[in-house]
Design a protein around this motif. Structure first.
Motif, mmCIF file in Angstrom:
data_model
loop_
_atom_site.group_PDB
_atom_site.id
_atom_site.type_symbol
_atom_site.label_atom_id
_atom_site.label_comp_id
_atom_site.label_asym_id
_atom_site.label_seq_id
_atom_site.Cartn_x
_atom_site.Cartn_y
_atom_site.Cartn_z
ATOM 1 N N LYS A 231 3.952 13.643 -0.461
ATOM 2 C CA LYS A 231 4.571 12.789 0.291
ATOM 3 C C LYS A 231 3.584 13.030 2.197
ATOM 4 O O LYS A 231 3.904 12.120 2.934
ATOM 5 C CB LYS A 231 6.038 13.008 0.548
ATOM 6 N N ASP A 232 2.472 14.273 1.800
ATOM 7 C CA ASP A 232 2.711 13.922 3.463
ATOM 8 C C ASP A 232 0.993 13.552 3.455
ATOM 9 O O ASP A 232 0.676 14.623 3.988
ATOM 10 C CB ASP A 232 2.343 15.996 3.654
ATOM 11 N N HIS A 233 0.250 12.848 2.423
ATOM 12 C CA HIS A 233 -0.341 12.088 2.906
ATOM 13 C C HIS A 233 -0.852 11.379 4.095
ATOM 14 O O HIS A 233 -0.038 10.562 4.759
ATOM 15 C CB HIS A 233 -0.888 11.872 1.276
ATOM 16 N N MET A 234 -2.216 11.700 4.958
ATOM 17 C CA MET A 234 -2.223 11.355 6.208
ATOM 18 C C MET A 234 -2.252 9.819 5.527
ATOM 19 O O MET A 234 -2.365 9.139 6.907
ATOM 20 C CB MET A 234 -3.277 11.928 6.431
ATOM 21 N N VAL A 235 -2.360 9.190 4.940
ATOM 22 C CA VAL A 235 -2.304 7.545 4.545
ATOM 23 C C VAL A 235 -1.174 7.101 4.870
ATOM 24 O O VAL A 235 -1.134 6.191 5.716
ATOM 25 C CB VAL A 235 -2.691 7.207 3.425
ATOM 26 N N ALA B 3 0.798 -1.210 -0.001
ATOM 27 C CA ALA B 3 0.121 0.679 -0.647
ATOM 28 C C ALA B 3 0.851 1.240 -0.239
ATOM 29 O O ALA B 3 0.769 2.322 -0.495
ATOM 30 C CB ALA B 3 -0.750 -0.181 1.863
ATOM 31 N N LYS B 4 1.994 0.985 0.928
ATOM 32 C CA LYS B 4 2.401 1.981 0.751
ATOM 33 C C LYS B 4 3.584 2.935 -0.148
ATOM 34 O O LYS B 4 3.503 4.071 -1.033
ATOM 35 C CB LYS B 4 4.351 2.203 1.870
ATOM 36 N N ASP B 5 4.055 1.648 -1.151
ATOM 37 C CA ASP B 5 4.147 1.700 -2.387
ATOM 38 C C ASP B 5 3.988 2.379 -3.526
ATOM 39 O O ASP B 5 3.836 3.131 -3.851
ATOM 40 C CB ASP B 5 5.171 0.663 -2.906
ATOM 41 N N CYS B 6 2.464 1.731 -3.398
ATOM 42 C CA CYS B 6 1.476 2.460 -4.358
ATOM 43 C C CYS B 6 1.045 3.704 -4.069
ATOM 44 O O CYS B 6 1.030 4.859 -5.234
ATOM 45 C CB CYS B 6 -0.054 1.378 -4.275
ATOM 46 N N PHE B 7 0.889 4.205 -2.308
ATOM 47 C CA PHE B 7 0.692 6.020 -2.344
ATOM 48 C C PHE B 7 1.615 6.086 -2.816
ATOM 49 O O PHE B 7 1.660 7.725 -3.123
ATOM 50 C CB PHE B 7 0.651 5.966 -0.825
ATOM 51 N N LYS B 8 2.712 5.711 -2.614
ATOM 52 C CA LYS B 8 3.967 6.844 -2.958
ATOM 53 C C LYS B 8 3.732 7.340 -4.534
ATOM 54 O O LYS B 8 5.018 7.902 -4.451
ATOM 55 C CB LYS B 8 5.289 6.182 -3.165
ATOM 56 N N GLN B 9 3.586 6.444 -5.207
ATOM 57 C CA GLN B 9 3.094 6.972 -6.527
ATOM 58 C C GLN B 9 1.817 7.569 -7.098
ATOM 59 O O GLN B 9 1.962 8.335 -8.303
ATOM 60 C CB GLN B 9 3.137 5.568 -7.670
ATOM 61 N N SER B 10 0.853 7.945 -6.165
ATOM 62 C CA SER B 10 -0.197 8.329 -6.803
ATOM 63 C C SER B 10 -0.387 9.085 -5.894
ATOM 64 O O SER B 10 -1.611 10.211 -6.399
ATOM 65 C CB SER B 10 -1.312 6.861 -6.484
ATOM 66 N N VAL B 11 -0.011 9.809 -4.154
ATOM 67 C CA VAL B 11 -0.403 10.302 -3.456
ATOM 68 C C VAL B 11 0.817 11.601 -2.854
ATOM 69 O O VAL B 11 1.815 10.987 -2.863
ATOM 70 C CB VAL B 11 -1.191 10.207 -2.379
#
Length: 87
Positions: free
Chosen positions: A64-68, A54-62
């Protein structure tokens, strides 16, 4: 939420299929992996791989400071602490 659903095994099948459906949508894949991690945690199975994916996917899509990212780190830290106390 998951425990109220009578076919918990079905949840994993559906979410795993959705990973393929959203092959090119990293934010959707991040959400699915995160929720698979939450599901397995609710069953007493701490599987870091889902939170890491999940972290790897979010690194590519949101951003850097996103709460996820904080939520993922909290879950990963909890799993690591549990693993360390088991040894």
């Amino acid at each position: 939420m998951f425990s109220e659903y009578k076919r918990e095994d079905h949840i994993v099948v559906v979410l795993t299929r959705k990973l393929n459906d959203y092959e090119y949508k990293k934010e959707a894949q991040g959400n699915i992996n995160y929720h698979l991690g939450i599901f397995y945690t609710s069953k007493g199975k701490d599987i870091k791989a889902y939170f890491t994916a999940a972290k790897d996917c979010f690194k590519q899509s949101v951003p850097k400071d996103h709460m996820v990212f904080k939520a993922i780190e909290i879950n990963l830290k909890r799993i690591e602490e549990k693993e360390a106390s088991a040894h």
